[in-house]
Design a protein around this motif. Structure first.
Motif, mmCIF file in Angstrom:
data_model
loop_
_atom_site.group_PDB
_atom_site.id
_atom_site.type_symbol
_atom_site.label_atom_id
_atom_site.label_comp_id
_atom_site.label_asym_id
_atom_site.label_seq_id
_atom_site.Cartn_x
_atom_site.Cartn_y
_atom_site.Cartn_z
ATOM 1 N N ASP A 123 32.169 36.240 31.192
ATOM 2 C CA ASP A 123 33.270 37.199 31.143
ATOM 3 C C ASP A 123 33.095 38.274 30.076
ATOM 4 O O ASP A 123 32.287 39.169 30.224
ATOM 5 C CB ASP A 123 34.596 36.461 30.990
ATOM 6 C CG ASP A 123 34.920 35.607 32.223
ATOM 7 O OD1 ASP A 123 34.057 35.507 33.102
ATOM 8 O OD2 ASP A 123 36.016 35.054 32.317
ATOM 9 N N PHE A 149 38.042 41.277 32.494
ATOM 10 C CA PHE A 149 38.178 40.165 33.430
ATOM 11 C C PHE A 149 39.592 39.581 33.413
ATOM 12 O O PHE A 149 39.795 38.373 33.500
ATOM 13 C CB PHE A 149 37.134 39.087 33.137
ATOM 14 C CG PHE A 149 35.731 39.539 33.429
ATOM 15 C CD1 PHE A 149 35.179 39.377 34.691
ATOM 16 C CD2 PHE A 149 34.974 40.163 32.459
ATOM 17 C CE1 PHE A 149 33.893 39.817 34.967
ATOM 18 C CE2 PHE A 149 33.688 40.612 32.726
ATOM 19 C CZ PHE A 149 33.146 40.436 33.988
ATOM 20 N N SER A 184 40.497 34.912 29.877
ATOM 21 C CA SER A 184 39.321 34.132 29.524
ATOM 22 C C SER A 184 38.728 34.747 28.264
ATOM 23 O O SER A 184 38.834 35.951 28.045
ATOM 24 C CB SER A 184 38.314 34.170 30.678
ATOM 25 O OG SER A 184 37.096 33.576 30.299
#
Length: 889
Positions: A544, A762, A766
């Motif tokens: 990510d 993203f 995350s």
């Protein structure tokens, strides 16, 4: 292999599935926990899945591709579904599904705002146990949305405990259990306990329904549910393909109401359009919550039925309901001929099964954590249905989707046609398969159900998943995204674990996987080594926001990125395939040649990491003693991106020892390897050799002995990567020293963030800029063991860096595993690091008896204090804790 294990009733059931095709897995926890807000249900113009089908629509709109519910079960293709619904007399709607925030609503992305726990499960689902905590006060839907929307990325999330609805312990503990008397005869026990200090009202509404398959224009036949007039506490369920079943309901304590409706969309509520029938999906909700007596069918038939039990439960008391869902169609069926005895037997059998392979040295707490981890793995199975071609063009019985869809998301994956049971990362936050997550799931799954683990790995390689060009689909948001190539590693580990624990070598499985992975390896070489110099790209590769910028997007300045992690993953891939080929060559010498090919390819990759295309450029930085991505600009300028991150530790994953016995068993492989080493001395420097009286051992690794010492100096430093609970994804050095890059008038920055991400990359849910992640930590532990196998006890390094104490790599790997397991262990104060400080939001988990023994397996963990973050039920790859406990106990 444990003889004790094979003699357990559960192991015998698993064997019956293989030997007699007994359908013990016909029913299971296959219902999703969130079907709204998914790509499959999105028919919008702009691909905004969250807004097209929000939570507010879920109670009224029939799902096209699969259903959801609380503590639910379903049969193999989710034809018939069963789940729990509740109403406390206060809520604005019937609690039929778990509530959470969408990606745009959450200050750290999507997040479930409920408390539920997978307490127990067996691989055949012969016994399942689930706990849901339901507040007695009105559920604060609006408050959760508004407060989280108000908060910034720099603030923590606002959770259900923060709202005060659990104050004074005014909530119900609702436990749902399933016990199979036979593969299709399922006993159900629902117990609701009032944890508060006052009597409280509760409607418990077990719900049975058929997934809507009739509204889409392909097959308009409807199954039926109806009340048996001769047996007024029995619901008969008849399906044209699935036959006849019965739900037999408890009428001993409270006489239930039977509320029938249709599992059809309420067009009137959603679109202000007339309904074809007055009975719609949210009819039971309208009857119970709004008092609309005309919302349910007085003829007591339909495609959805709720059995309403109304209780007034005294403080500390428990109300219990018993039901039986069965294919026994006897004219006068009993609730159960031996209901309690079956439950007692299945619970005892579950105990025997898990005790049979749990180490006697494991503590009771370790056994508890391991068993709840296995339960989470099993409860995370889900029926996944997605026909991309049909989804792109729409259904005959629905309005034509916007034409832009045909050029939009997943339009190059029209061969995808999935209708399978798959292990999900998290059935609420990630109710869709993720290829590299799934590979890690299969390792702990192989310990308890190797056949299911093998099926999962093979599934991703089948023609209706893998692209014809050899790419493995990533996940439904974008099948074309690139995940790390860990399938070969997982297949090897599953093969080895089955042999170790179950005493079986399934060479046919290994061979099937190997042939399909050859296609995938070729895709990587053709598509991700654009210059043909054995240095690979791949984009974000599952990490990510770890990069200076989004590695999957067009890079600033029009440059290209040579990735340390992508190249290292490919080195690891080569060694995995080489070892698979050597194992297969034991019975078929033809595989020797293929093993030689991967041996040579690995050495070329090792060489390229240190001298790309013979230009003297390297992913290794000699001055720093670390591996970095290298950015190439159109003006031929190259620069290392000096971020000390997991990207620079992934080269450690590519390591293996070739023992003399192995090499001598394959003369063709040995001759080719010696020829290669003799004629390409500049490449053979990446092969370390040890000579003994008994022969020669060879070690293949991207990181040779001297560099290993320098990399470990960073990795094992408490001021860099080493935390009390594992290895951080980004060095803590960058807390005070963020990396900055100025390019094309923009400044890009990466700093250490121990907890949630403060960037929107993203979706912001995350974070790989500091937290601890199980999959890469697991591989680091395994890699240290590989290095130790070759270097032995003589090779010691300072641990932690600067401490003056030196340990072997085996001792360090053991300690890292211990640190990981300590995330879930109660400390001297009785607190688990995963729940953060006792005075924080999750204080109840640390101090109160009805909370503190329940373990959640989060997506990732705070790099400083170990608090669980991200998805709260990602037992998927965090389920690796079960394997680590098995290793160290």
């Amino acid at each position: 292999m444990s003889t004790k294990l094979l003699q357990t009733a559960e192991a015998k059931r698993l064997n019956e599935i293989q030997e007699r095709n007994t359908p013990w897995r016909a029913w299971g926890p296959y219902l999703s926990e969130r079907a709204w807000g998914t790509v499959r249900e999105d028919y919008s113009v702009n691909g905004d899945a969250w807004r097209y089908f929000p939570y507010e629509h879920a109670r009224s709109k029939a799902y096209r591709w699969g259903d959801d519910g609380i503590a639910g079960i379903a049969n193999r293709h989710q034809i018939l579904c069963f789940a729990l619904a509740l109403w406390n007399g206060q809520d604005s709607m019937l609690k039929e599904r778990l509530f959470g925030l969408t990606g745009p609503q959450g200050n750290h992305g999507e997040d479930v705002k409920e408390y539920y726990f997978y307490l127990d499960a067996t691989p055949t689902h012969s016994y399942l146990k689930y706990l849901y905590k339901y507040p007695q006060a009105r559920f604060p839907y609006e408050k959760l949305v508004e407060e989280n929307r108000r908060r910034t990325r720099q603030e923590t999330e606002y959770d259900l405990l923060d709202t005060g609805v659990f104050d004074q312990n005014r909530y119900f503990d609702v436990v749902v259990e399933y016990a199979k008397a036979s593969p299709e005869d399922i006993l159900i026990r629902i117990s609701a306990t009032n944890r508060g200090d006052k009597i409280a009202l509760l409607d418990v509404v077990p719900t049975l329904w058929y997934r809507n398959t009739w509204a889409w224009g392909a097959d308009d036949r409807k199954p039926r549910l109806r009340l048996d007039q001769e047996n007024p506490f029995v619901i008969r369920a008849r399906h044209f393909d699935d036959g006849l079943r019965q739900l037999i309901c408890d009428d001993m304590t409270v006489k239930p109401e039977f509320l029938f409706t249709e599992n059809d969309t309420n067009y009137q509520r959603l679109y202000n359009a007339p309904n074809p029938s007055p009975y719609v999906k949210d009819g039971i909700n309208d009857y119970i919550v709004n008092g609309n007596k005309e919302a349910v069918n007085p003829q007591q038939s339909g495609t959805k039925v709720g059995v309403r039990y109304h209780f007034a439960i005294a403080a500390g008391a428990t109300a219990t309901i018993k039901l039986r869902l069965t294919n026994d169609i006897a004219p006068k069926p009993a609730l159960s001929f031996n209901f309690d005895e079956v439950f007692d037997a299945r619970i005892q059998e579950a105990d025997e099964f898990y005790d049979s392979f749990t180490s006697s040295k494991a503590s009771e707490e370790q056994k508890q954590v391991q068993r709840q981890a296995f339960a989470g793995m099993i409860w995370s199975k889900q029926f996944y249905y997605y026909d991309v071609r049909r989804w792109l063009r729409g259904d005959p019985g629905t309005p034509e989707p916007p034409r832009s869809r045909k050029r939009g998301r997943n339009n190059e994956w029209k061969h995808i046609n999935n209708s399978d049971i798959i292990s999900m990362p998290d059935k609420w936050e990630y109710p869709w398969f993720a290829a590299w997550d799934l590979a890690f799931h299969c390792v702990p799954l192989a310990m308890i159900d190797p056949e299911f683990a093998k099926t999962q790995l093979l599934l991703m390689l089948r023609e209706w998943y893998m692209h014809p060009n050899g790419q493995i689909p990533a996940y439904e948001w974008n099948f074309a995204d690139v995940n790390p190539p860990v399938h070969a590693w997982a297949a090897l580990r599953v093969y080895q674990l089955e042999q170790e624990i179950w005493g079986c070598k399934d060479r046919n499985f290994l061979e099937r996987v190997f042939h399909k992975l050859l296609l995938n390896f070729t895709w990587w070489v053709n598509r991700k080594d654009t210059e043909g110099n054995n240095v690979f790209q791949g984009g974000f590769l599952g990490l990510d926001n770890i990069g200076v910028f989004d590695r999957s997007a067009m890079l600033p300045g029009g440059g290209s990125l040579e990735q340390s992690d992508a190249t290292s993953w490919m080195g690891m891939y080569c060694l995995n395939l080489m070892n698979m080929a050597l194992e297969l060559a034991k019975e078929n010498p033809a595989y020797e040649d293929v093993a030689s090919k991967f041996f040579e390819h690995f050495v070329h990759i090792a060489r390229a990491m240190n001298n790309m295309a013979g230009q003297g450029l390297a992913l290794w930085d000699e001055a720093d003693g670390f591996y970095y991505d290298v950015l190439h600009l159109p003006n031929n300028q190259s620069m290392p991106l000096r971020v000390r991150s997991m990207v620079g530790l992934i080269p450690l994953f590519a390591a293996t020892t070739l023992e003399e016995e192995t090499v001598n068993a394959f003369p063709g492989f040995r001759r080719r390897m010696q020829y290669f080493m003799d004629n390409f001395p500049e490449l053979s420097m990446h092969i370390e050799v040890q000579a003994f009286d008994s022969g020669i051992r060879r070690f293949l690794s991207l990181v040779h002995r001297d560099r290993l010492h320098r990399v470990l100096r960073f990795m094992l430093s408490e001021g860099e990567f080493l935390s009390p609970f594992g290895i951080r994804s980004l060095s803590q050095f960058h807390l005070e020293n963020p990396y900055k890059l100025q390019l094309d008038g923009n400044i890009y920055e990466v700093g250490y963030e121990a907890a949630e991400s403060q960037t929107p990359l993203f979706g912001g849910n995350s974070n790989w800029r500091g937290p601890i992640w199980f999959p890469v930590n697991y591989l680091l532990i395994e890699s240290l063991q590989q290095f130790h196998q070759f270097f032995g006890e003589e090779y010691k390094v300072e641990y932690p860096t600067g401490s003056g104490e030196k340990l072997s790599l085996a001792e360090i790997s053991h300690d890292l595993a211990r640190r990981m397991t300590n995330l879930f262990a109660q400390n001297k104060q009785g607190h688990r690091p995963i729940y953060g400080p006792a005075e924080g939001t999750n204080g109840k988990f640390q101090t109160e008896k009805h909370w503190r023994d329940f373990v959640l397996f989060h997506e990732y963990f705070n790099g400083d204090n170990g608090e669980g973050l991200g998805a709260s039920h990602q037992t998927g790859w965090t389920g690796l804790i079960a394997k680590l406990i098995h290793q160290i106990a």
